[in-house]
Design a protein around this motif. Structure first.
Motif, short mmCIF file in Angstrom:
data_model
loop_
_atom_site.label_atom_id
_atom_site.label_comp_id
_atom_site.label_asym_id
_atom_site.label_seq_id
_atom_site.Cartn_x
_atom_site.Cartn_y
_atom_site.Cartn_z
N ALA A 66 12.75 23.98 13.69
CA ALA A 66 13.48 24.15 14.81
C ALA A 66 14.60 24.88 14.67
N GLY A 67 15.09 24.88 13.19
CA GLY A 67 16.34 25.77 12.91
C GLY A 67 17.58 25.06 13.53
N ILE A 68 17.42 23.91 13.71
CA ILE A 68 18.61 23.01 14.03
C ILE A 68 19.01 21.90 13.05
N ALA A 69 20.35 21.91 12.49
CA ALA A 69 20.71 20.78 11.54
C ALA A 69 19.81 20.79 10.35
N MET A 70 19.68 21.92 9.73
CA MET A 70 18.76 22.24 8.65
C MET A 70 19.04 21.23 7.35
N VAL A 71 20.30 21.01 7.48
CA VAL A 71 20.82 20.13 5.99
C VAL A 71 20.29 18.98 6.14
N LEU A 72 19.40 18.37 7.48
CA LEU A 72 18.61 17.01 7.15
C LEU A 72 17.47 17.20 6.34
N THR A 73 16.83 18.56 6.28
CA THR A 73 15.63 18.57 5.26
C THR A 73 15.98 18.17 3.88
N PRO A 74 17.08 18.63 3.28
CA PRO A 74 17.05 18.16 2.06
C PRO A 74 17.68 16.62 1.78
N LEU A 75 18.40 16.28 2.97
CA LEU A 75 18.63 15.14 2.87
C LEU A 75 17.60 14.14 2.98
N ALA A 76 16.45 14.65 3.67
CA ALA A 76 15.51 13.58 3.85
C ALA A 76 14.62 13.51 2.61
N ALA A 77 14.64 14.54 1.99
CA ALA A 77 13.87 14.81 0.47
C ALA A 77 14.73 13.93 -0.63
N LEU A 78 15.99 13.79 -0.45
CA LEU A 78 16.80 13.03 -1.33
C LEU A 78 16.51 11.61 -0.97
N GLY A 79 16.57 11.23 0.32
CA GLY A 79 16.33 9.85 0.89
C GLY A 79 14.95 9.40 0.39
#
Length: 123
Positions: A66-79
């Motif tokens: 979606a190109g919105i709050a893309m920092v959530l992707t690496p945070l999800a991977a870290l989680g």
């Protein structure tokens, strides 16, 4: 490298979405056949693990798509890396050595995605 990260994100999202849906929707007595440890955990704990896996699967793909709050992707991977480290420890304590290998592979893939998306290949 960006293509590799997308492939890994898709693979991890598919694996964790399937696991999350299974743990959140199936009755516990049916899960015990596939996941023997489910009989030793409370139903709420199994459902919580499934919900976390499902949320992380969505977090691996949706923000970047979606190109919105893309920092959530690496945070999800870290989680997910943290979840897999905890799962590996859990299975080690239960002497379920066959499950630890898969936890290790998923942990490593999650770390690669987190590293790539936090660092040199941030969208």
């Amino acid at each position: 490298m960006n293509v590799l990260l997308w492939v890994l994100q898709g693979l991890l999202a598919a694996v964790f979405a399937m696991a999350g849906v299974m743990k959140t929707t199936q009755p516990i007595h049916k899960l015990v056949g596939t996941l023997p440890y489910a009989k030793d955990l409370t139903p709420g704990t199994v459902r919580l693990i499934g919900a976390v896996e499902l949320a992380a699967a969505l977090g691996l793909v949706l923000p970047a798509t979606a190109g919105i709050a893309m920092v959530l992707t690496p945070l999800a991977a870290l989680g997910l890396a943290v979840v897999m480290a905890l799962a590996g420890t859990f299975h080690l304590r239960r002497r379920e050595y066959s499950a630890i290998g898969m936890n290790g592979v998923l942990l490593a893939l999650s770390v690669v995605v987190a590293w790539g998306r936090f660092g040199p290949y941030y969208f």
